[in-house]
Enzyme design. Structure first.
Site, PDB file in Angstrom:
ATOM      1  N   CYS A  46       0.837  -1.204   0.000  1.00  0.00           N
ATOM      2  CA  CYS A  46       0.000   0.000   0.000  1.00  0.00           C
ATOM      3  C   CYS A  46       0.874   1.258   0.000  1.00  0.00           C
ATOM      4  O   CYS A  46       1.856   1.345   0.738  1.00  0.00           O
ATOM      5  CB  CYS A  46      -0.909  -0.007   1.227  1.00  0.00           C
ATOM      6  SG  CYS A  46      -1.998   1.421   1.300  1.00  0.00           S
TER       7      CYS A  46
ATOM      8  N   CYS B  52       0.330   4.775   7.007  1.00  0.00           N
ATOM      9  CA  CYS B  52      -0.277   4.585   8.334  1.00  0.00           C
ATOM     10  C   CYS B  52       0.741   3.874   9.241  1.00  0.00           C
ATOM     11  O   CYS B  52       1.153   2.749   8.945  1.00  0.00           O
ATOM     12  CB  CYS B  52      -1.556   3.767   8.216  1.00  0.00           C
ATOM     13  SG  CYS B  52      -2.658   4.365   6.915  1.00  0.00           S
TER      14      CYS B  52
ATOM     15  N   CYS C 218       0.487   0.136  10.365  1.00  0.00           N
ATOM     16  CA  CYS C 218       0.056  -0.889   9.418  1.00  0.00           C
ATOM     17  C   CYS C 218       1.212  -1.600   8.735  1.00  0.00           C
ATOM     18  O   CYS C 218       2.064  -0.971   8.092  1.00  0.00           O
ATOM     19  CB  CYS C 218      -0.858  -0.272   8.371  1.00  0.00           C
ATOM     20  SG  CYS C 218      -1.440  -1.489   7.179  1.00  0.00           S
TER      21      CYS C 218
ATOM     22  N   CYS D 277     -16.416  -9.400   5.522  1.00  0.00           N
ATOM     23  CA  CYS D 277     -15.788  -8.127   5.189  1.00  0.00           C
ATOM     24  C   CYS D 277     -14.550  -8.363   4.320  1.00  0.00           C
ATOM     25  O   CYS D 277     -13.676  -9.153   4.686  1.00  0.00           O
ATOM     26  CB  CYS D 277     -15.400  -7.413   6.483  1.00  0.00           C
ATOM     27  SG  CYS D 277     -14.701  -5.791   6.163  1.00  0.00           S
TER      28      CYS D 277
ATOM     29  N   CYS E 157     -19.488  -6.487   3.527  1.00  0.00           N
ATOM     30  CA  CYS E 157     -18.828  -5.242   3.914  1.00  0.00           C
ATOM     31  C   CYS E 157     -17.519  -5.168   3.129  1.00  0.00           C
ATOM     32  O   CYS E 157     -16.911  -6.193   2.831  1.00  0.00           O
ATOM     33  CB  CYS E 157     -18.553  -5.290   5.412  1.00  0.00           C
ATOM     34  SG  CYS E 157     -17.591  -3.897   6.024  1.00  0.00           S
TER      35      CYS E 157
ATOM     36  N   CYS F 121     -19.440   1.724   8.752  1.00  0.00           N
ATOM     37  CA  CYS F 121     -18.675   1.072   9.818  1.00  0.00           C
ATOM     38  C   CYS F 121     -17.439   1.940  10.035  1.00  0.00           C
ATOM     39  O   CYS F 121     -16.594   2.059   9.148  1.00  0.00           O
ATOM     40  CB  CYS F 121     -18.276  -0.333   9.354  1.00  0.00           C
ATOM     41  SG  CYS F 121     -17.157  -1.183  10.471  1.00  0.00           S
TER      42      CYS F 121
ATOM     43  N   ARG G 130     -17.893  -2.987  17.900  1.00  0.00           N
ATOM     44  CA  ARG G 130     -17.135  -4.165  17.492  1.00  0.00           C
ATOM     45  C   ARG G 130     -15.782  -4.220  18.198  1.00  0.00           C
ATOM     46  O   ARG G 130     -15.018  -3.264  18.137  1.00  0.00           O
ATOM     47  CB  ARG G 130     -16.912  -4.061  15.978  1.00  0.00           C
ATOM     48  CG  ARG G 130     -16.953  -5.342  15.233  1.00  0.00           C
ATOM     49  CD  ARG G 130     -16.797  -5.088  13.736  1.00  0.00           C
ATOM     50  NE  ARG G 130     -17.972  -4.477  13.110  1.00  0.00           N
ATOM     51  CZ  ARG G 130     -19.098  -5.107  12.824  1.00  0.00           C
ATOM     52  NH1 ARG G 130     -19.234  -6.377  13.109  1.00  0.00           N
ATOM     53  NH2 ARG G 130     -20.097  -4.480  12.255  1.00  0.00           N
TER      54      ARG G 130
HETATM   55  S1  SF4 Z   1      -4.125   1.000   6.960  1.00  0.00           S
HETATM   56 FE1  SF4 Z   1      -2.507  -0.036   5.770  1.00  0.00          FE
HETATM   57  S2  SF4 Z   1      -3.590  -0.825   3.960  1.00  0.00           S
HETATM   58 FE2  SF4 Z   1      -4.922   0.740   4.889  1.00  0.00          FE
HETATM   59  S3  SF4 Z   1      -4.402   2.659   3.870  1.00  0.00           S
HETATM   60 FE3  SF4 Z   1      -3.089   2.559   5.701  1.00  0.00          FE
HETATM   61  S4  SF4 Z   1      -1.171   1.589   4.985  1.00  0.00           S
HETATM   62 FE4  SF4 Z   1      -2.739   1.195   3.427  1.00  0.00          FE
END
Ligand code: SF4
Length: 327
Positions: free
Chosen positions: A55, A59, A62, A99, A131, A191, A263
């Site tokens: 990605c 974040c 993540c 989901c 979802c 959600c 949740r």
């Molecule tokens: S949480 Fe992870 S998968 Fe989702 S947008 Fe952020 S970096 Fe990308």
């Protein structure tokens, strides 16, 4: 009835609820919970990562962000038949919501999106609540998903508006709100919740709940996650979230959004059965379950363990709205 639905909460009011002595707070939340929900029912949802890793977003929590060196293996969009087979299995083991998560910054109008539309149709045909969580969406894309049978769209706020930039720099808090608005306009249920343990203050947690609880319509589903510390991410060494912090957060969410499904999500694997029981007492009425490694990018307890836990606590899986309405 103490559980009035309000959209005009103030930060001070939510703070006063959050700061109560824990047992008072849990008692109040449990009372609200019983006014709006059957306290013995837990919705069991299955999460499948349909496209994993790589990605472009940053974040900090993540493991799927391409820029961090984690053990998560990049995997292109799964074939539709594989996804449908997973959904059937989830249904057979008691899930009512399925989901599908793709590690995308945003949805693009391309062949992959066409395939996701087919997946939504296929899972919907199985009678499951479908979802998706696919990143940012335009209103037109949301309408396409709705027409394919999408029941809910997950798009978490993650944290407070103020703390957001400390966690993610590649998009803004307002982008999140825009996508949630697009989902609402298309008639899909929302959600949206967040994560605790990112290094935020209690005030940030309360502020995030304020944003959710003052939306014109509360999200139908509010996931409360404890940070799952993934090796290789900037937050890998953050302290483990205290279970009582989860209980406090869940109870406050339950009180300020009485009708929503709250949740208990990521981080559950690090909680004991007793700690999870406290979360259910505080008003959590949904869990994610899954096969330990194959479905999820962070581990979750196995399906059988979860069913055993529900049985131990005298809880039972909730029927889906579809099953209820078809009776
Ligand atoms: S949480 Fe992870 S998968 Fe989702 S947008 Fe952020 S970096 Fe990308």
């Amino acid at each position: 009835m103490t559980s009035v639905i309000r959209n005009d909460w103030t930060l001070e009011e939510i703070q006063a609820i959050y700061d109560q002595p824990l047992l008072e707070l849990v008692f109040q939340a449990a009372t609200v919970h019983r006014e709006r929900h059957s306290a013995k029912e837990i919705q069991v949802c299955t999460l499948l990562s349909i496209k994993t890793g790589g990605c472009p977003e940053d974040c900090s929590y993540c493991g799927q962000a391409a820029r961090y060196h984690t053990d998560i293996k990049v995997q292109a969009l799964l074939p539709t038949e594989t996804v449908i087979a997973h959904a059937q299995k989830a249904k057979d083991t008691g899930s009512t919501r399925f989901c599908m998560a793709a590690a995308w910054r945003e949805v693009r109008d391309n062949k992959d999106f066409d395939r996701v539309i087919d997946m939504v149709k296929g899972v919907n045909d199985l009678g499951l609540e479908v979802c998706c969580t696919l990143g940012m969406l335009t209103e037109e894309q949301a309408v396409r998903l709705q027409e394919a049978g999408l029941y809910a769209y997950n798009h978490n706020l993650d944290t407070s508006e103020d703390y957001y930039k400390e966690i993610i720099s590649t998009r803004k808090f307002d982008n999140r709100i825009n996508t949630i608005n697009n989902v609402r306009k298309a008639g899909i249920t929302v959600c949206s919740g967040g994560i605790i343990g990112l290094g935020e203050t209690h005030r940030d947690r309360i502020s995030m709940l304020l944003t959710l609880a003052t939306m014109p319509k509360h999200p139908e589903s509010v996931p409360i996650n404890a940070l799952a510390r993934v090796k290789g991410t900037p937050l890998e060494d953050n302290p483990k979230v205290d279970a009582w912090d989860m209980v406090r957060m869940i109870a406050t969410a339950r009180i300020v959004m009485p009708a929503s499904t709250v949740r208990l999500t990521a981080g559950r694997i690090e909680m004991t059965e007793s700690e999870q029981a406290w979360c259910f007492m505080a008003g959590a009425n949904s869990i994610f379950t899954g096969e330990r490694q194959t479905l999820l990018v962070t581990p979750n307890p196995g399906v059988t363990e979860d069913m055993q836990m529900l049985q131990n606590l005298g809880l039972e899986p909730k029927l889906s709205k579809k099953e209820v309405s078809s009776c």
